[in-house]
Motif scaffolding. Structure first.
Motif, PDB file in Angstrom:
ATOM      1  N   ALA A  49     -11.280  31.544  41.247  1.00 50.48           N
ATOM      2  CA  ALA A  49     -11.432  29.975  40.313  1.00 50.48           C
ATOM      3  C   ALA A  49     -10.095  29.373  40.328  1.00 50.48           C
ATOM      4  CB  ALA A  49     -11.788  30.052  38.815  1.00 50.48           C
ATOM      5  N   SER A  50     -10.612  27.849  39.960  1.00 48.29           N
ATOM      6  CA  SER A  50      -9.011  27.523  40.420  1.00 48.29           C
ATOM      7  C   SER A  50      -8.788  25.588  39.929  1.00 48.29           C
ATOM      8  CB  SER A  50      -8.697  27.121  42.079  1.00 48.29           C
ATOM      9  OG  SER A  50      -8.675  26.616  43.241  1.00 48.29           O
ATOM     10  N   ARG A  56      -8.773  19.665  37.945  1.00 43.25           N
ATOM     11  CA  ARG A  56     -10.103  19.221  38.937  1.00 43.25           C
ATOM     12  C   ARG A  56      -9.865  20.728  38.543  1.00 43.25           C
ATOM     13  NH1 ARG A  56     -10.187  16.063  43.845  1.00 43.25           N
ATOM     14  NH2 ARG A  56     -10.407  14.103  41.668  1.00 43.25           N
ATOM     15  N   THR A  57     -11.611  21.307  38.713  1.00 38.12           N
ATOM     16  CA  THR A  57     -11.611  22.602  39.108  1.00 38.12           C
ATOM     17  C   THR A  57     -12.213  23.269  40.410  1.00 38.12           C
ATOM     18  OG1 THR A  57     -13.898  23.204  37.709  1.00 38.12           O
ATOM     19  CG2 THR A  57     -11.257  23.182  35.982  1.00 38.12           C
ATOM     20  N   ASN A  58     -12.108  24.265  40.649  1.00 39.50           N
ATOM     21  CA  ASN A  58     -12.979  24.655  41.884  1.00 39.50           C
ATOM     22  C   ASN A  58     -14.279  26.416  41.108  1.00 39.50           C
ATOM     23  OD1 ASN A  58     -14.248  25.351  44.168  1.00 39.50           O
ATOM     24  ND2 ASN A  58     -12.435  26.323  44.873  1.00 39.50           N
ATOM     25  N   TYR A  59     -14.967  26.743  42.530  1.00 41.91           N
ATOM     26  CA  TYR A  59     -15.233  28.168  41.694  1.00 41.91           C
ATOM     27  C   TYR A  59     -15.857  29.088  42.181  1.00 41.91           C
ATOM     28  CZ  TYR A  59     -14.460  26.835  36.045  1.00 41.91           C
ATOM     29  OH  TYR A  59     -14.203  26.553  34.845  1.00 41.91           O
ATOM     30  N   ALA A  60     -15.797  30.127  42.483  1.00 45.91           N
ATOM     31  CA  ALA A  60     -17.016  30.998  43.287  1.00 45.91           C
ATOM     32  C   ALA A  60     -18.090  30.591  43.316  1.00 45.91           C
ATOM     33  CB  ALA A  60     -15.918  32.561  43.534  1.00 45.91           C
ATOM     34  N   ASP A  61     -18.995  30.886  44.088  1.00 44.27           N
ATOM     35  CA  ASP A  61     -20.814  30.520  43.192  1.00 44.27           C
ATOM     36  C   ASP A  61     -20.848  31.688  42.331  1.00 44.27           C
ATOM     37  OD1 ASP A  61     -21.838  29.516  46.435  1.00 44.27           O
ATOM     38  OD2 ASP A  61     -21.009  28.105  45.162  1.00 44.27           O
ATOM     39  N   SER A  62     -20.529  32.720  42.251  1.00 51.31           N
ATOM     40  CA  SER A  62     -21.069  33.799  42.090  1.00 51.31           C
ATOM     41  C   SER A  62     -20.421  34.051  40.032  1.00 51.31           C
ATOM     42  CB  SER A  62     -19.724  35.308  42.592  1.00 51.31           C
ATOM     43  OG  SER A  62     -18.902  35.217  42.809  1.00 51.31           O
ATOM     44  N   VAL A  63     -19.961  33.437  39.872  1.00 48.35           N
ATOM     45  CA  VAL A  63     -19.257  33.455  38.887  1.00 48.35           C
ATOM     46  C   VAL A  63     -19.734  31.665  37.880  1.00 48.35           C
ATOM     47  CG1 VAL A  63     -17.715  34.712  38.772  1.00 48.35           C
ATOM     48  CG2 VAL A  63     -17.163  32.034  38.674  1.00 48.35           C
ATOM     49  N   LYS A  64     -19.644  30.758  39.314  1.00 44.69           N
ATOM     50  CA  LYS A  64     -20.475  29.180  38.309  1.00 44.69           C
ATOM     51  C   LYS A  64     -21.429  30.145  37.495  1.00 44.69           C
ATOM     52  CE  LYS A  64     -19.625  26.189  42.080  1.00 44.69           C
ATOM     53  NZ  LYS A  64     -20.031  25.602  42.826  1.00 44.69           N
TER      54      LYS A  64
END
Length: 115
Positions: A49-50, A56-64
């Motif tokens: 994640a960032s 503003r955030t961004n996540y890997a699909d595996s952790v959403k």
């Protein structure tokens, strides 16, 4: 020089929770990107994640839906709240800060999830 210090890793049972913290010190720009990456044995390092300075955030699909990244700009700290942990989340978790031409990494903290 920028330094990143992570904390909060450990051993937890599947379904449990952990909270990672990463505090930056040194010359920190007012605009930057902070994130968490992880690397499991035998695998490439991957983005978890960032979050931007503006939130503003961004996540890997595996952790959403299970992980939440947040930050306190005044404390120069980024957090990763990890819930519903799975054995496949086991890895060394690294904090990263990107600003201008600089790219900085923490030393990593081990997260182990037992089944």
């Amino acid at each position: 020089q920028v330094q990143l210090v992570e904390s909060g890793g450990g051993l937890v049972q599947a379904g449990g929770s952990l909270r990672l913290s990463c505090t930056a010190s040194g010359s920190i720009f007012s605009v930057n990107l902070m994130g968490w990456y992880r690397q499991a044995p035998g695998k490439q390092r991957e983005l978890v994640a960032s979050i931007t300075t503006g939130g503003r955030t961004n996540y890997a699909d595996s952790v959403k839906g299970r992980f939440t990244i947040s930050r306190d700009n005044a404390k120069k700290t980024v957090y990763l709240q990890m819930n519903s942990l799975k054995p496949e989340d086991t890895a060394v978790y690294y904090c990263r800060l990107t600003q201008g031409l600089g790219d900085y990494w923490g030393q990593g903290t081990q997260v182990t999830v037992s089944s």
